[in-house]
Motif scaffolding. Structure first.
Motif, short mmCIF file in Angstrom:
data_model
loop_
_atom_site.label_atom_id
_atom_site.label_comp_id
_atom_site.label_asym_id
_atom_site.label_seq_id
_atom_site.Cartn_x
_atom_site.Cartn_y
_atom_site.Cartn_z
N ILE A 163 10.87 32.34 -12.42
CA ILE A 163 9.62 32.68 -11.73
C ILE A 163 8.89 33.78 -12.50
O ILE A 163 9.48 34.50 -13.31
CB ILE A 163 9.89 33.17 -10.29
CG1 ILE A 163 10.81 34.38 -10.29
CG2 ILE A 163 10.44 32.04 -9.43
CD1 ILE A 163 10.99 35.03 -8.94
N GLU A 164 7.64 33.91 -12.21
CA GLU A 164 6.82 34.96 -12.82
C GLU A 164 7.37 36.33 -12.44
O GLU A 164 7.68 36.58 -11.28
CB GLU A 164 5.38 34.81 -12.33
CG GLU A 164 4.41 35.82 -12.92
CD GLU A 164 3.01 35.65 -12.36
OE1 GLU A 164 2.22 36.63 -12.42
OE2 GLU A 164 2.70 34.54 -11.84
N GLY A 165 7.53 37.20 -13.42
CA GLY A 165 7.98 38.56 -13.17
C GLY A 165 9.48 38.76 -13.22
O GLY A 165 9.96 39.89 -13.06
N ALA A 166 10.24 37.69 -13.45
CA ALA A 166 11.70 37.81 -13.44
C ALA A 166 12.22 38.71 -14.56
O ALA A 166 13.34 39.22 -14.47
CB ALA A 166 12.34 36.44 -13.53
N GLU A 182 8.27 33.48 -4.45
CA GLU A 182 7.18 32.85 -5.19
C GLU A 182 7.00 33.49 -6.56
O GLU A 182 6.88 32.80 -7.58
CB GLU A 182 5.89 32.95 -4.38
CG GLU A 182 5.95 32.20 -3.05
CD GLU A 182 4.73 32.45 -2.18
OE1 GLU A 182 3.69 32.88 -2.73
OE2 GLU A 182 4.81 32.22 -0.98
N LYS A 183 6.99 34.80 -6.58
CA LYS A 183 6.86 35.53 -7.84
C LYS A 183 7.16 37.00 -7.61
O LYS A 183 7.22 37.47 -6.46
CB LYS A 183 5.45 35.36 -8.42
CG LYS A 183 4.33 35.89 -7.52
CD LYS A 183 2.97 35.65 -8.17
CE LYS A 183 1.84 36.10 -7.24
NZ LYS A 183 0.51 35.89 -7.88
N ILE A 184 7.36 37.71 -8.70
CA ILE A 184 7.53 39.16 -8.66
C ILE A 184 6.31 39.76 -9.34
O ILE A 184 5.97 39.39 -10.47
CB ILE A 184 8.82 39.59 -9.38
CG1 ILE A 184 10.04 38.92 -8.71
CG2 ILE A 184 8.97 41.11 -9.37
CD1 ILE A 184 11.34 39.14 -9.45
N VAL A 185 5.65 40.66 -8.65
CA VAL A 185 4.38 41.21 -9.17
C VAL A 185 4.61 42.61 -9.72
O VAL A 185 5.42 43.37 -9.21
CB VAL A 185 3.30 41.23 -8.08
CG1 VAL A 185 2.93 39.81 -7.67
CG2 VAL A 185 3.74 42.03 -6.87
N VAL A 213 7.70 41.81 -4.33
CA VAL A 213 8.19 40.43 -4.39
C VAL A 213 7.41 39.62 -3.37
O VAL A 213 7.32 40.00 -2.20
CB VAL A 213 9.69 40.36 -4.09
CG1 VAL A 213 10.17 38.91 -4.11
CG2 VAL A 213 10.48 41.21 -5.08
N ALA A 242 8.34 46.04 -11.84
CA ALA A 242 8.07 45.29 -10.61
C ALA A 242 7.61 46.25 -9.52
O ALA A 242 8.19 47.32 -9.33
CB ALA A 242 9.32 44.54 -10.17
N THR A 250 3.56 40.13 0.20
CA THR A 250 4.24 40.94 -0.81
C THR A 250 5.12 41.99 -0.15
O THR A 250 4.65 42.80 0.65
CB THR A 250 3.21 41.64 -1.73
OG1 THR A 250 2.42 40.65 -2.39
CG2 THR A 250 3.94 42.48 -2.78
#
Length: 546
Positions: free
Chosen positions: A240-243, A334-337, A349, A346, A355
């Motif tokens: 996922i994005e941000g992993a 969904e993703k990590i921002v 999440v 990060a 979030t």
């Protein structure tokens, strides 16, 4: 100086009984098997549990009540991990109606209970010996077993880690950051007491079974007589994005624990992805640190559900919620921002469009077998990355299968009822190592140890057995109060047992599963007590085929 002391009236020790008795300023454990009386050290060499509170089996095994370590009461030898050393065995005789024990008083003290395997005095350094790839529990217990059963040649451990084998279970349970405090044996001990060379910080990049060679860091090549593959696992990261942000952590080694320890400070916000054992053990550790918030994200309805079932998982969820933990279950990340002021870190999440703020993130979503170095070796790698082995832990495919063993996280092995399993337990890796070492030394006994593990969950959760898919769970007690017994049912039979505050129920159940005397679900529902089932005398086991 050896002393001989009368320790107990013979009439006070019946067949199948154990008793801890005084000996000078120490203690010994007496065990009676038929007309034979045995005396050994009184404590387990793993965490020092009193063996008298454990389980005695008619074949001479005594099983620790806490973590399933097993010893032979006739010899003191280790039968199962996680015993870290054998115990002392003492001579006994009966005279004038009393049991007499002959022992050196120092060997009856708790701080001197360990007995190390003897080593040959001959110089074998010039001979080709055994290589172990990996420096974890499987490697250490393999070495211990090899020396215990008389392996005479040199042993070399090749480890990517910068330290000797450690008790890896303590990383998640207590966030230990100093490896010297959890080392199973120091490099000096391995060299002097076990005749083993430990090479640290090296990576095995390939093996050649035909030439019997192992290549390190694409350069140095070593030859072997026998090879044990024990590289362990590699933590997974969700795609996922941000992993890959800097404060998104996985936990496998000491360096990972150091990073998590530095991040998990008072007032910080933690988000934990995954709700099984590694994740939830870290949650417990975080709970002692006054974090601002701890959020757990899981795909199932309850934590631990896949292993323990809904009722036990639901009870554990209630307990952890009472400790301030917030759960987001039956959901996916969904993703990590990243943080607005630092895109490398990060800051939250995202689940279900919302979030969850975070100062750091734990990704506890399992491991994959560390078998990349086997590509091109001729050893077949399964779809999940594992290596299939036979009942003696020898690899089943590729060249020279007689001399190569695979153990621990990478091994898919034949379990009872014809089922093949890969189990990522520290204890299974240790017992695999012991079994491989025994087979290399000519003891052709198929691997049949019942898996046992334990977990710190505000109390000690213990578990034995394994299941592929739970059909039913028979629960006695209240999991939300951390006091229960649960019998896990699959295809109409009890295949696993878990408990909290009910020792030694899991230890006893592991032996009932081993010898085939576990009650049926119907018998348990009718009130049958597993602790009442006798397995300590030959008469109790004479009709059992295991």
């Amino acid at each position: 100086m050896v002393k001989t002391i009368a320790v107990l009236d013979e009439s006070e020790l019946q067949d199948g009984q154990m008793k801890e008795v005084d000996f000078d300023s120490g203690k010994v454990l007496l065990s009676r098997l038929g007309d034979r009386i045995q005396a050994t050290s009184a404590w387990c060499t793993h965490y020092g549990a009193p063996l008298s509170k454990g389980v005695l089996v008619a074949d001479g095994r005594v099983v620790c009540p806490w973590h399933g370590a097993c010893f032979n009461v006739c010899t003191g030898d280790i039968e199962d991990a996680p015993a870290l050393a054998a115990i002392h065995s003492f001579k006994t005789h009966v005279a004038d109606g009393k049991i007499h024990v002959s022992a050196h008083p120092e060997n009856t003290l708790k701080d001197n209970m360990r007995r190390y395997p003897g080593l040959l005095n001959e110089d074998t350094s010039f001979k080709k010996g055994l290589i172990i790839v990996g420096g974890g529990a499987g490697a250490f217990f393999a070495v211990d077993s090899l020396r215990e059963y008389g392996y005479k040649l040199p042993i070399t451990i090749l480890s990517k880690e910068p330290h000797a084998p450690i008790d890896r279970t303590k990383l998640s349970k207590a966030l230990i950051t100093d490896p010297t405090g959890i080392t199973l044996r120091t490099p000096a001990d391995l060299k002097i007491k076990y005749g083993t060379t430990l090479r640290l910080g090296v990576e095995v990049t390939s093996i050649d079974p035909k030439k019997k060679t192992v290549t390190i860091d694409n350069a140095d090549t070593l030859t072997y007589e026998k090879l044990i593959l024990a590289p362990g696992g590699i933590p997974r990261r969700l795609p996922i994005e941000g992993a890959d942000l800097e404060n998104v952590f996985t936990l496998r080694g000491v360096e990972d624990a150091k990073k998590i320890d530095a991040a998990a400070q008072e007032g910080k916000r933690a988000v934990v992805i995954g709700s099984s054992f590694i994740s939830m053990e870290l949650v417990v550790a975080f709970g002692k640190r006054k974090l601002a918030s701890i959020d757990v994200i899981g795909m199932e309805e309850f934590p631990f559900e896949a292993v323990l079932g809904k009722e036990v998982g639901g009870g554990q969820k209630k307990y952890h919620e009472s400790q301030g933990i917030k759960f987001h279950m039956q959901t996916k990340v969904e993703k990590i921002v990243p943080k607005e002021d630092n895109p490398k870190l990060a800051g939250g999440v995202v689940v279900n469009g919302t979030t969850i703020p975070a100062d750091f993130v734990i990704m506890g979503v399992g491991v994959r077998p560390a078998t990349d170095f086997l590509k091109g070796s001729g050893i077949e790698i399964e779809q999940d990355g594992s290596v299939r082995v036979d009942e003696y832990l020898r690899v089943r495919t590729g060249a020279d299968t007689e001399n190569i063993y695979a153990i621990g996280d990478i091994a898919t092995y034949p379990a009872p009822a014809g089922v093949e399993k890969r189990i990522e337990h520290w204890d299974v890796a240790g017992n695999h190592g012991r079994a491989a070492g025994k087979h290399i030394c000519g003891k052709t006994v198929p691997f049949g140890t019942v898996p046992i593990f334990w977990s710190a969950q505000g109390g000690q959760l213990r578990y034995c057995g394994s299941s592929s898919k739970i059909d039913d769970v028979i629960v006695q007690g209240d999991p939300s109060q951390n006091k229960f017994i649960a019998f896990h049912v699959e295809n109409g039979s009890v295949v696993a047992v878990s408990s909290m505050q009910n020792d030694p129920i899991v230890t006893k159940s592991s032996q009932l599963l081993k010898v085939g005397l576990m009650p049926t679900p119907e018998e348990l529902r009718a009130g049958k007590d597993v602790m009442s089932i006798d397995i300590s005398t030959k008469d109790a086991l004479k009709n059992v085929t295991s």
